[in-house]
Motif scaffolding. Structure first.
Motif, PDB file in Angstrom:
ATOM      1  N   GLY A 132       0.857  -1.172   0.000  1.00  0.00           N
ATOM      2  CA  GLY A 132       0.000   0.000   0.000  1.00  0.00           C
ATOM      3  C   GLY A 132       0.893   1.222   0.000  1.00  0.00           C
ATOM      4  N   VAL A 133       0.290   2.399  -0.106  1.00  0.00           N
ATOM      5  CA  VAL A 133       1.097   3.629  -0.032  1.00  0.00           C
ATOM      6  C   VAL A 133       0.456   4.605   0.953  1.00  0.00           C
ATOM      7  CG1 VAL A 133       2.133   3.550  -2.343  1.00  0.00           C
ATOM      8  CG2 VAL A 133      -0.105   4.656  -2.037  1.00  0.00           C
ATOM      9  N   ILE A 134       1.292   5.471   1.486  1.00  0.00           N
ATOM     10  CA  ILE A 134       0.806   6.568   2.319  1.00  0.00           C
ATOM     11  C   ILE A 134       0.962   7.840   1.491  1.00  0.00           C
ATOM     12  CG2 ILE A 134       1.148   7.862   4.457  1.00  0.00           C
ATOM     13  CD1 ILE A 134       2.329   5.200   5.614  1.00  0.00           C
ATOM     14  N   ALA A 135      -0.160   8.388   1.045  1.00  0.00           N
ATOM     15  CA  ALA A 135      -0.119   9.601   0.214  1.00  0.00           C
ATOM     16  C   ALA A 135      -0.089  10.801   1.149  1.00  0.00           C
ATOM     17  CB  ALA A 135      -1.344   9.649  -0.692  1.00  0.00           C
ATOM     18  N   GLU A 136       1.039  11.506   1.135  1.00  0.00           N
ATOM     19  CA  GLU A 136       1.249  12.583   2.120  1.00  0.00           C
ATOM     20  C   GLU A 136       1.252  13.947   1.431  1.00  0.00           C
ATOM     21  OE1 GLU A 136       4.423  12.766   5.632  1.00  0.00           O
ATOM     22  OE2 GLU A 136       5.131  13.644   3.762  1.00  0.00           O
ATOM     23  N   GLY A 137       0.340  14.796   1.833  1.00  0.00           N
ATOM     24  CA  GLY A 137       0.243  16.136   1.264  1.00  0.00           C
ATOM     25  C   GLY A 137       1.207  17.113   1.906  1.00  0.00           C
ATOM     26  N   MET A 138       1.352  18.269   1.249  1.00  0.00           N
ATOM     27  CA  MET A 138       2.368  19.244   1.700  1.00  0.00           C
ATOM     28  C   MET A 138       1.939  20.084   2.905  1.00  0.00           C
ATOM     29  SD  MET A 138       1.220  22.417   0.493  1.00  0.00           S
ATOM     30  CE  MET A 138       2.507  23.422  -0.217  1.00  0.00           C
ATOM     31  N   GLU A 139       0.754  19.796   3.450  1.00  0.00           N
ATOM     32  CA  GLU A 139       0.356  20.437   4.709  1.00  0.00           C
ATOM     33  C   GLU A 139       1.126  19.849   5.887  1.00  0.00           C
ATOM     34  OE1 GLU A 139      -1.537  18.878   2.512  1.00  0.00           O
ATOM     35  OE2 GLU A 139      -3.617  19.553   2.548  1.00  0.00           O
ATOM     36  N   SER A 140       1.699  18.660   5.651  1.00  0.00           N
ATOM     37  CA  SER A 140       2.351  17.877   6.723  1.00  0.00           C
ATOM     38  C   SER A 140       3.493  18.604   7.386  1.00  0.00           C
ATOM     39  CB  SER A 140       2.983  16.613   6.135  1.00  0.00           C
ATOM     40  OG  SER A 140       2.047  15.779   5.600  1.00  0.00           O
ATOM     41  N   GLY A 141       3.780  18.181   8.612  1.00  0.00           N
ATOM     42  CA  GLY A 141       5.030  18.561   9.234  1.00  0.00           C
ATOM     43  C   GLY A 141       6.149  17.709   8.678  1.00  0.00           C
ATOM     44  N   HIS A 143       9.458  16.681   6.186  1.00  0.00           N
ATOM     45  CA  HIS A 143       9.798  16.800   4.760  1.00  0.00           C
ATOM     46  C   HIS A 143       8.567  16.592   3.904  1.00  0.00           C
ATOM     47  CE1 HIS A 143      14.037  17.352   5.366  1.00  0.00           C
ATOM     48  NE2 HIS A 143      13.928  16.505   6.377  1.00  0.00           N
ATOM     49  N   ILE A 144       8.424  17.410   2.904  1.00  0.00           N
ATOM     50  CA  ILE A 144       7.167  17.416   2.146  1.00  0.00           C
ATOM     51  C   ILE A 144       7.397  17.477   0.640  1.00  0.00           C
ATOM     52  CG2 ILE A 144       5.742  18.447   3.944  1.00  0.00           C
ATOM     53  CD1 ILE A 144       6.194  21.184   2.502  1.00  0.00           C
ATOM     54  N   THR A 220      11.000  25.492   4.693  1.00  0.00           N
ATOM     55  CA  THR A 220      12.420  25.747   4.435  1.00  0.00           C
ATOM     56  C   THR A 220      12.932  24.689   3.464  1.00  0.00           C
ATOM     57  OG1 THR A 220      13.079  24.352   6.296  1.00  0.00           O
ATOM     58  CG2 THR A 220      12.829  26.714   6.743  1.00  0.00           C
ATOM     59  N   GLY A 221      14.086  24.952   2.879  1.00  0.00           N
ATOM     60  CA  GLY A 221      14.741  23.927   2.064  1.00  0.00           C
ATOM     61  C   GLY A 221      14.246  23.818   0.629  1.00  0.00           C
ATOM     62  N   LEU A 222      13.360  24.731   0.211  1.00  0.00           N
ATOM     63  CA  LEU A 222      12.847  24.650  -1.160  1.00  0.00           C
ATOM     64  C   LEU A 222      13.968  24.820  -2.185  1.00  0.00           C
ATOM     65  CD1 LEU A 222       9.436  26.560  -1.116  1.00  0.00           C
ATOM     66  CD2 LEU A 222       9.821  24.205  -1.841  1.00  0.00           C
ATOM     67  N   TYR A 223      14.906  25.727  -1.868  1.00  0.00           N
ATOM     68  CA  TYR A 223      16.009  25.971  -2.807  1.00  0.00           C
ATOM     69  C   TYR A 223      17.089  24.916  -2.682  1.00  0.00           C
ATOM     70  CZ  TYR A 223      13.757  30.520  -3.074  1.00  0.00           C
ATOM     71  OH  TYR A 223      12.836  31.519  -3.240  1.00  0.00           O
ATOM     72  N   VAL A 224      17.306  24.447  -1.452  1.00  0.00           N
ATOM     73  CA  VAL A 224      18.345  23.430  -1.219  1.00  0.00           C
ATOM     74  C   VAL A 224      17.909  22.090  -1.812  1.00  0.00           C
ATOM     75  CG1 VAL A 224      19.802  22.375   0.571  1.00  0.00           C
ATOM     76  CG2 VAL A 224      18.812  24.609   0.960  1.00  0.00           C
ATOM     77  N   GLY A 225      16.589  21.876  -1.828  1.00  0.00           N
ATOM     78  CA  GLY A 225      16.098  20.625  -2.401  1.00  0.00           C
ATOM     79  C   GLY A 225      15.582  19.642  -1.374  1.00  0.00           C
ATOM     80  N   HIS A 226      15.436  20.074  -0.098  1.00  0.00           N
ATOM     81  CA  HIS A 226      14.820  19.199   0.920  1.00  0.00           C
ATOM     82  C   HIS A 226      13.754  20.013   1.636  1.00  0.00           C
ATOM     83  CE1 HIS A 226      18.242  16.580   0.376  1.00  0.00           C
ATOM     84  NE2 HIS A 226      19.056  17.574   0.651  1.00  0.00           N
ATOM     85  N   ALA A 227      12.648  20.236   0.963  1.00  0.00           N
ATOM     86  CA  ALA A 227      11.610  21.075   1.560  1.00  0.00           C
ATOM     87  C   ALA A 227      11.095  20.457   2.852  1.00  0.00           C
ATOM     88  CB  ALA A 227      10.465  21.250   0.574  1.00  0.00           C
ATOM     89  N   ALA A 228      10.985  21.281   3.885  1.00  0.00           N
ATOM     90  CA  ALA A 228      10.484  20.788   5.170  1.00  0.00           C
ATOM     91  C   ALA A 228       9.586  21.839   5.802  1.00  0.00           C
ATOM     92  CB  ALA A 228      11.645  20.479   6.108  1.00  0.00           C
ATOM     93  N   MET A 280       9.664  21.041  13.681  1.00  0.00           N
ATOM     94  CA  MET A 280       8.844  20.554  12.568  1.00  0.00           C
ATOM     95  C   MET A 280       7.396  20.341  13.025  1.00  0.00           C
ATOM     96  SD  MET A 280      11.213  17.735  10.677  1.00  0.00           S
ATOM     97  CE  MET A 280      12.482  18.238   9.520  1.00  0.00           C
ATOM     98  N   ALA A 281       6.462  20.842  12.251  1.00  0.00           N
ATOM     99  CA  ALA A 281       5.033  20.643  12.554  1.00  0.00           C
ATOM    100  C   ALA A 281       4.231  21.026  11.324  1.00  0.00           C
ATOM    101  CB  ALA A 281       4.605  21.502  13.745  1.00  0.00           C
TER     102      ALA A 281
END
Ligand SMILES: Cc1cc2nc3c(=O)[nH]c(=O)nc-3n(C[C@H](O)[C@H](O)[C@H](O)COP(=O)(O)O)c2cc1C
Length: 328
Positions: A132-141, A143-144, A220-228, A280-281
């Motif tokens: 199965g998969v866990i579909a995780e949206g960008m509202e999450s705390g 990494h997104i 944060t991290g959008l430019y670095v490549g690890h959005a959180a 993170m939250a």
């Protein structure tokens, strides 16, 4: 209850997301004891720590629990060995493709569910044969990806013929009802469990989550490549400022930003350090009002979800047979 949840033997289709540094054996066991399914977050921790937490969870509950494996961890091979030895019921994975470990885990009776941020990733995982998969949206705390839960979940549900659990922005029964309406078989919550009495995070971190409003997170991290997604505080503001400054400059050297982020979740969890810690939250932190036991959280969420789904409230709203003002 879906066959996958039945296999896990849970009372409620509610996972507590594996959270690096936060979700230890005690938190995971408290959620499993409450009828959901707790997941230990192994992050970049050595295999010995993961084994210790599995042993703690086993000493606190006879019920099933899971381990989240961060596939970029330098200890991933040894962590998988520990999971296989312990015959853990569920493995969720982050940051990559778990196909290398799939056969070994599944033959050992472990259910494998990667966390996915997109339809393409979900399809790839389904093709590899995950359960199965866990579909995780960008509202999450934490990494997104870049798609919201509301848009992601139904598209993943339509794209794959394996069970989908929804994550991101769910912290009460209304969120659970919405996720089930979108076609998910269950939900995963992270932010709401941060303030569980079984959560090890520093009181400053818990207080910051409880105080947070809807607009109090940033990415944060959008430019670095690890959005959180993290709470706004001196650390996250400084991180973002530096990151933007470098992105707008002539250099592509982000090492100063990466250095700033190193160890920042640990500093938040263990020291409650607002200056240097990444709290993170998720965006749903505004709904989290108090510290309470995992049992109270799970029961409260499921009671509300059952009330909404069992009653005719939603159908009545569609047919106009309800006084919407009175409802509000
Ligand atoms: C502090 C924190 C750490 C997290 N660490 C991880 C992790 O190590 N691996 C992972 O797959 N997800 C991680 N997550 C995501 C959660 O497992 C979960 O999917 C997410 O929190 C759900 O969204 P919500 O925060 O809106 O409830 C983390 C989330 C938080 C808040």
């Amino acid at each position: 209850m879906s066959p996958l949840m039945e296999r896990l033997g849970v009372k409620y289709p509610l996972f507590q997301g594996g959270m690096a540094w936060v979700a230890d054996g005690k938190l995971a066991a408290s959620v499993s004891e409450a009828g959901g399914l707790g997941i230990i977050g192994s992050g970049h921790a050595p295999a010995s720590w993961v084994k210790e937490q599995i042993d703690i969870a086993k000493s606190l509950t006879d019920k099933a629990f899971g381990v989240n494996v961060m596939l970029l961890s330098p200890f991933v091979e040894q962590v998988i060995d520990v999971i296989v030895d312990a015959k853990v019921a569920l493995v969720t994975t982050g940051a990559g493709d778990p196909s290398r470990y799939l056969e070994r885990l599944q033959q050992n009776g472990t259910i494998v569910m990667p966390v996915v941020p997109s339809v393409a990733m979900a399809k790839r995982m389904a093709k590899d044969g995950v359960d199965g998969v866990i579909a995780e949206g960008m509202e999450s705390g934490g990494h997104i990806g870049s798609i919201t839960t509301m848009a992601l979940v139904p598209q993943v549900v339509d794209a794959v013929d394996i069970p989908v659990v929804a994550a991101g922005g769910i912290a009460d029964g209304r969120g659970v009802a919405a996720a089930l309406s979108l076609g998910a078989i269950g939900v995963q919550m992270g932010t709401r469990f941060l303030t569980s009495t079984s959560s090890r995070i520093h009181q400053n971190y818990k207080d910051a989550v409880i105080k947070a409003k809807d607009v109090d997170t940033l990415v944060t991290g959008l430019y670095v490549g690890h959005a959180a997604r993290v709470l706004k505080n001196p650390m996250s503001r400084n991180f973002l400022k530096l990151e933007k400054k470098i992105a707008l400059s002539d250099t592509t050297d982000f090492s100063a930003v990466e250095e700033l982020g190193n160890g920042s979740l640990r500093k938040a969890v263990l020291e409650g350090d607002r200056e240097h810690g990444s709290f993170m939250a998720g965006e749903i932190a505004g709904l989290v009002k108090r510290e309470e036991s995992s049992e109270d959280i799970v029961e409260d969420v499921m009671r509300q979800a059952k009330e909404i789904l069992a009653g005719s409230k939603m159908a009545a709203l569609l047919t106009g047979q309800v006084d919407v003002q009175a409802q509000a």
